[in-house]
Design an enzyme around this catalytic site. Structure first.
Site, PDB file in Angstrom:
ATOM      1  N   ASP A  89      10.354   7.724 -10.522  1.00 17.30           N
ATOM      2  CA  ASP A  89       9.655   7.291 -11.593  1.00 17.30           C
ATOM      3  C   ASP A  89       8.771   8.524 -10.996  1.00 17.30           C
ATOM      4  O   ASP A  89       7.914   9.299 -10.345  1.00 17.30           O
ATOM      5  CB  ASP A  89       8.485   6.327 -10.050  1.00 17.30           C
ATOM      6  N   LYS A 151       6.454   1.795 -16.910  1.00 21.90           N
ATOM      7  CA  LYS A 151       5.986   1.588 -15.829  1.00 21.90           C
ATOM      8  C   LYS A 151       4.490   1.423 -15.864  1.00 21.90           C
ATOM      9  O   LYS A 151       3.822   2.294 -16.434  1.00 21.90           O
ATOM     10  CB  LYS A 151       6.918   2.021 -14.765  1.00 21.90           C
ATOM     11  N   LYS A 180       8.864  -1.649 -15.990  1.00 23.00           N
ATOM     12  CA  LYS A 180       9.048  -2.345 -14.714  1.00 23.00           C
ATOM     13  C   LYS A 180       6.832  -2.010 -14.574  1.00 23.00           C
ATOM     14  O   LYS A 180       6.605  -1.657 -14.654  1.00 23.00           O
ATOM     15  CB  LYS A 180       9.563  -1.265 -13.723  1.00 23.00           C
TER      16      LYS A 180
END
Length: 226
Positions: A89, A151, A180
């Site tokens: 991430d 995300k 996400k």
């Protein structure tokens, strides 16, 4: 619906000890979530703890501000993959995105994607600092650079995932790029609402609360009050 396999159990708070991380991995293994998301220094700890469990080891690059040099992000990613990370991430360069420096943002993400050597890369936009137009631009650049997910948040900014942002991000990328939600996903109702809007993975610390609530509802019990 397998709620557990939508959750990345978050273990990113700076005060966590190695024992805290191991306990978090035990929860992740017992509840069979998709992954844990640990600090870079904890990848080896999590890899050992989760061997054979089917739970992936995720970690972060350029976290939480996104402003480390691209060469450092790429080197960090290579080291994390070598240490056993399955998912990365990364935080894009928030300031450069706000500048409109699309080339920098693209190349920064692409360098991490290349360094990840086929592992899943999720690009964190940190929406609390962006306009809607900048969120859309960030999502589109992330897709062009080869990211697998976009995300919402690190969880360390003033705001987290919102319904409006999930809807915006889902519409901004192609169907093969997933969304996400992270930051403020503390209840089953929030998770389900954001899932309906298009989020397929959720960063959460309240994993057990969410999954216990889901199990109770499946058995016709009263939902918990949070």
């Amino acid at each position: 619906m397998n709620i557990a396999k939508m959750i990345d159990h978050s273990l990113l708070r700076p005060e966590l000890t190695s024992d805290d991380v191991r306990r978090g991995c035990e929860i992740a293994a017992r509840r069979q979530v998709a992954s844990v998301c640990v600090r870079p220094s904890d990848v080896e700890v999590a890899t050992i703890a989760l061997t054979g469990t089917g739970v992936l080891v995720g970690t972060v690059a350029g976290f939480p501000h996104g402003d480390t040099r691209t060469t450092i992000k790429a080197a960090e990613t290579r080291a994390l993959v070598d240490a056993g990370a399955d998912e990365i991430d990364m935080v894009l360069h928030i300031g450069r995105l706000r500048d409109g420096d699309t080339g920098y943002v693209h190349d920064d993400i692409a360098a991490v994607v290349a360094a990840a050597r086929g592992r899943i890369v999720k690009v964190i936009l940190e929406n609390a600092y962006l306009t809607d137009e900048q969120k859309i631009l960030g999502c589109r650049i992330a897709e062009q650079a080869g990211a697998h997910f976009v995300k919402t948040s690190t969880g360390f900014a003033p705001g987290g995932a919102t319904l409006a942002d999930i809807q915006l991000m889902r519409a901004a990328v192609s169907p093969h790029v997933e969304v996400k939600a992270a930051g403020g996903v503390r209840t089953l109702d929030v998770l389900l609402t954001l899932h309906e809007a298009g989020a397929t993975r959720f960063g959460a610390t309240a994993t057990e609360t969410i999954l216990d609530d889901y199990a109770a509802r499946q058995h016709g019990e009263q939902p918990t009050t949070v």
